[in-house]
Design an enzyme around this catalytic site. Structure first.
Site, mmCIF file in Angstrom:
data_model
loop_
_atom_site.group_PDB
_atom_site.id
_atom_site.type_symbol
_atom_site.label_atom_id
_atom_site.label_comp_id
_atom_site.label_asym_id
_atom_site.label_seq_id
_atom_site.Cartn_x
_atom_site.Cartn_y
_atom_site.Cartn_z
ATOM 1 C CG ASP A 209 7.722 -60.360 -21.637
ATOM 2 O OD1 ASP A 209 6.827 -59.512 -21.804
ATOM 3 O OD2 ASP A 209 8.599 -60.258 -20.748
ATOM 4 C CG ASP A 211 3.520 -55.835 -21.513
ATOM 5 O OD1 ASP A 211 4.046 -56.173 -20.443
ATOM 6 O OD2 ASP A 211 2.584 -55.028 -21.583
#
Length: 288
Positions: A209, A211
């Site tokens: 991902d 963040d």
């Protein structure tokens, strides 16, 4: 020490090691307690392996409750010569998109509540962590990933946060301003302890991902992470098999094998007996 016995610590999404021959789950006790789970041993492509699911099978242990000392000690007691960590990480850089694999070469440690050393009162040691990973094993992992078709990046700074919550937006932006590349919750004190145990250590971070620093992108959620983990885990298994095939037949000595020769500061005649006995299980060449 001319043969390889590779220890693998599997992170989120990697709880099993496929393809092992003569496989056996081993319960191991250490002077620092029990590791996260039993350790799976066997041979892969003719190389001796020891696999530990970092969070336990089924992911039952949160990052802050991991007994990192026991994990490293148990792998050392089983005769591991080198350690490869495979960890899920968040990205702090636009170029490191989900699905990318980063071979970490530096750390910033923001953990606050975890025992971070095997040493203490009675036997003091200061190991060098200027270069906290093994360049030889890291290079082998990078090339294995390329051969396996993974999107690989060689080198990156991993900021280790305490967790278990994800970052605030302000924290995420601050870590970016520090020049960090990826963020996770388990890389420290694991890397520190591997160096104290004289185990050459490499870390492959699997980006799941972005963040929460990125504008106009949904904040990180566990469900999103799990979706990426499924594809990352399959790639990680392929990388690992390729890595094992590419290991030189003979394991040449590493300077990390003798780290403690330059780290111990307490005079041997003053070593505290109980701590010495514990350390003898970790490094018998120095303390037995």
């Amino acid at each position: 020490m001319t043969h390889w016995r590779l220890g693998v610590i599997g992170g989120s999404g990697l709880y099993e090691l496929d393809g092992l021959e003569n496989r056996r789950w081993n319960e191991v006790e250490t002077p620092w307690g029990a590791p996260s789970d039993a350790i799976l041993t066997g041979e892969l492509e003719g190389v001796e392996m020891a696999f530990l699911p970092r969070h336990g099978r089924g992911h039952t242990i949160p990052p802050g409750e991991l007994n990192a000392r026991a994990n490293i000690a148990a792998l050392k007691q089983l005769g591991c010569t080198d350690l490869l960590s495979i960890s899920a990480v968040g990205s702090l850089q636009e170029a490191l998109s989900p699905g990318t694999f980063v071979v970490v070469d530096q750390y910033i440690d923001r953990t606050v509540a975890r025992p971070s050393s095997f040493f203490g009162p009675g036997i003091v040691a200061h190991v060098s962590l200027a270069d906290p990973v093994c360049p030889r094993l890291s290079d082998i992992a990078f090339r294995a990933g390329q051969t396996s078709g993974a999107t690989m990046v060689q080198g990156g700074t991993y900021v280790a946060m305490e967790g278990p919550q994800f970052s605030t937006r302000a924290e995420s932006r601050m870590f970016r301003s520090w020049g960090c590349d990826v963020i996770g919750m388990t890389g420290m004190p694991e890397a520190r302890l591997a160096r104290e145990a004289e185990l050459p250590y490499a870390c492959v971070g699997m980006v799941t991902d972005y963040d929460c620093w990125r504008p106009h992108t949904a904040d990180v959620q566990v469900t999103d992470v799990l979706a990426v983990l499924k594809s990352n885990a399959a790639t990680a298994r392929s990388l690992l098999r390729t890595l094992v095939r590419s290991l030189p037949e003979r394991r040449e000595p590493s300077p990390i094998d003798t780290t403690l020769d330059m780290a111990l500061i307490t005079a041997p005649d003053l070593w505290e007996p109980t701590l010495k006995a514990k350390l003898a299980t970790l490094c018998p060449r120095k303390f037995a």
